[in-house]
Motif scaffolding. Structure first.
Motif, PDB file in Angstrom:
ATOM      1  N   PHE A   1      10.509  18.269   1.065  1.00  0.00           N
ATOM      2  CA  PHE A   1      11.821  17.635   0.945  1.00  0.00           C
ATOM      3  C   PHE A   1      11.633  16.310   0.210  1.00  0.00           C
ATOM      4  N   ASP A   2      12.329  16.099  -0.884  1.00  0.00           N
ATOM      5  CA  ASP A   2      12.201  14.881  -1.703  1.00  0.00           C
ATOM      6  C   ASP A   2      10.742  14.617  -2.088  1.00  0.00           C
ATOM      7  N   ASN A   3      10.042  15.667  -2.511  1.00  0.00           N
ATOM      8  CA  ASN A   3       8.638  15.594  -2.936  1.00  0.00           C
ATOM      9  C   ASN A   3       7.679  15.129  -1.844  1.00  0.00           C
ATOM     10  N   GLU A   4       8.061  15.230  -0.590  1.00  0.00           N
ATOM     11  CA  GLU A   4       7.211  14.907   0.556  1.00  0.00           C
ATOM     12  C   GLU A   4       7.068  16.175   1.400  1.00  0.00           C
ATOM     13  N   GLU A   5       5.912  16.340   2.034  1.00  0.00           N
ATOM     14  CA  GLU A   5       5.700  17.505   2.888  1.00  0.00           C
ATOM     15  C   GLU A   5       5.855  17.106   4.350  1.00  0.00           C
ATOM     16  N   TYR A   6       6.677  17.871   5.072  1.00  0.00           N
ATOM     17  CA  TYR A   6       6.935  17.643   6.481  1.00  0.00           C
ATOM     18  C   TYR A   6       6.676  18.929   7.246  1.00  0.00           C
ATOM     19  N   THR A   7       6.558  18.807   8.566  1.00  0.00           N
ATOM     20  CA  THR A   7       6.461  19.972   9.438  1.00  0.00           C
ATOM     21  C   THR A   7       7.546  19.837  10.494  1.00  0.00           C
ATOM     22  N   ILE A   8       8.281  20.920  10.716  1.00  0.00           N
ATOM     23  CA  ILE A   8       9.298  20.944  11.768  1.00  0.00           C
ATOM     24  C   ILE A   8       8.770  21.848  12.865  1.00  0.00           C
ATOM     25  N   LEU A   9       8.719  21.315  14.099  1.00  0.00           N
ATOM     26  CA  LEU A   9       8.206  22.097  15.219  1.00  0.00           C
ATOM     27  C   LEU A   9       8.962  21.767  16.492  1.00  0.00           C
TER      28      LEU A   9
END
Length: 94
Positions: A76-84
């Protein structure tokens, strides 16, 4: 625009994998382990999930340890996130 998790979900940003070992050996990209420590970016409201009351114990800014292969990775917006789910968080690092 920002990510707003629902129910008992938490958005985290993983810390960078170690580039070198403690003895100073530089690791190849494939030899790096997936980091398990992350910063909490957003927290859902909790509430009733699967018929049970869920209270959120983590807050934005906490550093947490997660299960090794948990969550869904998103860019998202060139950033990597994790949803858990909050239940996939093992501990808060103080």
């Amino acid at each position: 625009m920002k990510i707003k998790p629902l129910a008992d979900r938490v958005v985290i940003k993983m810390e960078q994998a170690q580039e070198t070992t403690k003895s100073g050996i530089v690791l190849a990209g494939t030899a790096k382990e997936k980091p398990q420590i992350a910063a909490v970016v957003a927290v859902g409201p909790g509430g009733i999930v699967d018929g049970k009351e869920v209270q959120m114990y983590v807050k934005v800014g906490d550093r947490v340890i997660t299960s090794k292969y948990s969550g869904t990775e998103v860019k998202f917006d060139n950033e990597e996130y994790t949803i858990l789910r909050q239940s996939d968080i093992l501990a808060v690092v103080e």
